[in-house]
Design a protein around this motif. Sequence first.
Motif, PDB file in Angstrom:
ATOM      1  N   UNK A 360       0.833  -1.207   0.000  1.00 39.32           N
ATOM      2  CA  UNK A 360       0.000   0.000   0.000  1.00 39.32           C
ATOM      3  C   UNK A 360       0.871   1.261   0.000  1.00 39.32           C
ATOM      4  N   UNK A 361       1.937   1.259   0.798  1.00 37.10           N
ATOM      5  CA  UNK A 361       2.835   2.414   0.840  1.00 37.10           C
ATOM      6  C   UNK A 361       3.517   2.613  -0.515  1.00 37.10           C
ATOM      7  N   UNK A 362       3.942   1.525  -1.136  1.00 38.21           N
ATOM      8  CA  UNK A 362       4.595   1.626  -2.446  1.00 38.21           C
ATOM      9  C   UNK A 362       3.626   2.116  -3.518  1.00 38.21           C
ATOM     10  N   UNK A 363       2.365   1.705  -3.425  1.00 40.75           N
ATOM     11  CA  UNK A 363       1.354   2.219  -4.367  1.00 40.75           C
ATOM     12  C   UNK A 363       1.182   3.719  -4.184  1.00 40.75           C
ATOM     13  N   UNK A 364       1.173   4.168  -2.922  1.00 39.55           N
ATOM     14  CA  UNK A 364       1.093   5.610  -2.659  1.00 39.55           C
ATOM     15  C   UNK A 364       2.272   6.363  -3.253  1.00 39.55           C
ATOM     16  N   UNK A 365       3.471   5.780  -3.147  1.00 37.12           N
ATOM     17  CA  UNK A 365       4.654   6.400  -3.756  1.00 37.12           C
ATOM     18  C   UNK A 365       4.515   6.470  -5.278  1.00 37.12           C
ATOM     19  N   UNK A 366       3.892   5.444  -5.867  1.00 36.03           N
ATOM     20  CA  UNK A 366       3.721   5.408  -7.316  1.00 36.03           C
ATOM     21  C   UNK A 366       2.743   6.465  -7.803  1.00 36.03           C
ATOM     22  N   UNK A 367       1.789   6.845  -6.972  1.00 40.98           N
ATOM     23  CA  UNK A 367       0.799   7.843  -7.369  1.00 40.98           C
ATOM     24  C   UNK A 367       1.373   9.257  -7.269  1.00 40.98           C
ATOM     25  N   UNK A 368       1.976   9.578  -6.129  1.00 43.91           N
ATOM     26  CA  UNK A 368       2.469  10.941  -5.892  1.00 43.91           C
ATOM     27  C   UNK A 368       3.751  11.208  -6.665  1.00 43.91           C
ATOM     28  N   UNK A 369       4.747  10.346  -6.475  1.00 48.37           N
ATOM     29  CA  UNK A 369       6.022  10.396  -7.203  1.00 48.37           C
ATOM     30  C   UNK A 369       6.855  11.628  -6.858  1.00 48.37           C
ATOM     31  N   UNK A 370       7.775  12.008  -7.779  1.00 49.50           N
ATOM     32  CA  UNK A 370       8.782  13.024  -7.488  1.00 49.50           C
ATOM     33  C   UNK A 370       8.304  14.450  -7.641  1.00 49.50           C
ATOM     34  N   UNK A 371       9.253  15.350  -7.892  1.00 50.57           N
ATOM     35  CA  UNK A 371       8.963  16.787  -7.931  1.00 50.57           C
ATOM     36  C   UNK A 371       8.860  17.286  -9.369  1.00 50.57           C
ATOM     37  N   UNK A 372       8.138  18.367  -9.550  1.00 51.87           N
ATOM     38  CA  UNK A 372       8.077  19.017 -10.857  1.00 51.87           C
ATOM     39  C   UNK A 372       9.453  19.567 -11.218  1.00 51.87           C
ATOM     40  N   UNK A 373       9.730  19.618 -12.506  1.00 54.03           N
ATOM     41  CA  UNK A 373      11.030  20.090 -12.955  1.00 54.03           C
ATOM     42  C   UNK A 373      12.082  19.009 -12.986  1.00 54.03           C
ATOM     43  N   UNK A 374      11.688  17.768 -12.700  1.00 53.51           N
ATOM     44  CA  UNK A 374      12.591  16.627 -12.781  1.00 53.51           C
ATOM     45  C   UNK A 374      12.140  15.732 -13.923  1.00 53.51           C
ATOM     46  N   UNK A 375      12.748  14.554 -14.042  1.00 53.31           N
ATOM     47  CA  UNK A 375      12.350  13.623 -15.086  1.00 53.31           C
ATOM     48  C   UNK A 375      11.304  12.625 -14.593  1.00 53.31           C
ATOM     49  N   UNK A 376      10.873  12.744 -13.362  1.00 53.30           N
ATOM     50  CA  UNK A 376       9.892  11.805 -12.825  1.00 53.30           C
ATOM     51  C   UNK A 376       8.490  12.149 -13.323  1.00 53.30           C
ATOM     52  N   UNK A 377       7.609  11.167 -13.256  1.00 53.20           N
ATOM     53  CA  UNK A 377       6.227  11.377 -13.675  1.00 53.20           C
ATOM     54  C   UNK A 377       5.313  11.482 -12.478  1.00 53.20           C
TER      55      UNK A 377
END
Length: 509
Positions: A360-377
């Motif tokens: 569940x925690x990993x799914x939450x990480x997958x939804x929110x993800x990184x910061x704007x201005x990076x290469x993350x989605x």
Amino acid sequence: LPFGGIPKLNYKYRRFIRIFVGSMRKKLVIRMIGISLLLEAAMMFISAIVAAHTGRDDSFVPLLFSGLIVGIFGAFPQIFVRDHSTEKHRITIKEGYYIVVGSWLFACFFGIIPYLMYGGEFTFINALFESVSGFTTTGASILNDIEGLPPGLLFWRMSTAWMGGIGIVALFSLVLPPNSGNGAVLTGVEVSGIARDDASTREKSLVKMMVTVYLSLTIIFIFTFRLCGMRWFDAVAHAMATVSTCGFSTKNASILAFNSPLLEVVMSIFMLVSSINFCLVYSVFTKDKQKNMFQSEVSRSYMAVVGVCVLVISVFLFFPGIYPSFGESVRKALFQVTSLASTTGFATADTNLWPPVCIVILIGCSVVCGCSGSTSGGMKFDRLLVCYKSIRAHLNCLVNPSQVNMVKVDGRPISERRVSDSKTFMAIFMFLIAIGAIINTAFGMDLVSGFTASIASLSNVGPGFGTVGSMSNYSQLPIILKFNCTFLMLLGRLEIFSLFYVIGFRNRK
């Protein structure tokens, strides 16, 4: 015109044309998209050189001919399509949207040519899925035998991720005339507004900083991975996949195949850095007075949340005895949390076997993800922080109606429009996840697999859980679900609104 004998339909047809292309300089858009194809062709030729260097493997001819085909399509508009209006007028916002979306769509489409010419597992839908997954830096794959691919094709696969990470439009906007302002317009369309606010700089400077950091991190990652024991080819390939937060690997078992604790820790740090606003990373190594990644409220909060997730998962991995030592539990948790939070998607463990609370925690990480201005989605941590502060300000207003409560990040007031944009994006994002999950489950996937596949595709993460877990892939999905995931990946990379604008979800008056 079609429908010529039916006046009402004839009027609607002409109105359709006027709405979508009537007020737009089509020649300009075509020429700009052609530039992006030339960049793609150049990377195909470089991949062909890699294939030649490794003994002219089976991918040499497909890559060479693919480069020629894409190069011709890219050069044709530059030679035969003239548009002198750009000498006097800047690109409009509408044209910018069509250039950005068109560049991504054509890049993904032409990117399938090397795969189709090579054959093997690459049917049309598989080639399209792999191409879109690379350019959108999702990292999901349909390949069952990655190690069976020749080095040249593996390098092309990584090249799609590397070009998609920084953004094709961002790269070719650097070669546009500096005084035209066109590069700034294209950057303004491709880079989210919340990232530009955090950078506090001009659009042209924003692109230069991001590209500088991107290239520098790529070089640093290559030499570091080499020092960690990787071969040069693996070091280059994984550096391109790490800085782009894509997660493509040259091994079937991903990073687990290297069995190196040092490599896992180093890569965890690199994935975390790649998911932070590149302008903040840039400020760490310069003497600029603007805030850096250690001073920004967004990046500090993001790293703190990642740390808490790692700690909680480590506890639930150690005490049930899943791993023999707490240190190994922390190492596994650190890698998987940073991998999913950064939307990289590398794997060192089968997370399907972890306790439900960890999943569940990993799914939450997958939804929110990184910061704007990076290469993350993903939804981006910046938006989550803005929405949290907006809710807190609203609650304070309920207690003290006369008190003025403004949403502030780093002491800077956030406009109501930006707050509204963040809320709208998050609402649409969750709605699309639900729609994607419904489609997945309607065509045979179980609930966990269908729901997490929708999240992993829209967030550009790659691995989900269930049948699309960290040690699995998407090859078993039916064709219609591969198309569904492909569309979600494109939506996620273009941050939804750009693609919706082009296909017509806007006010047409």
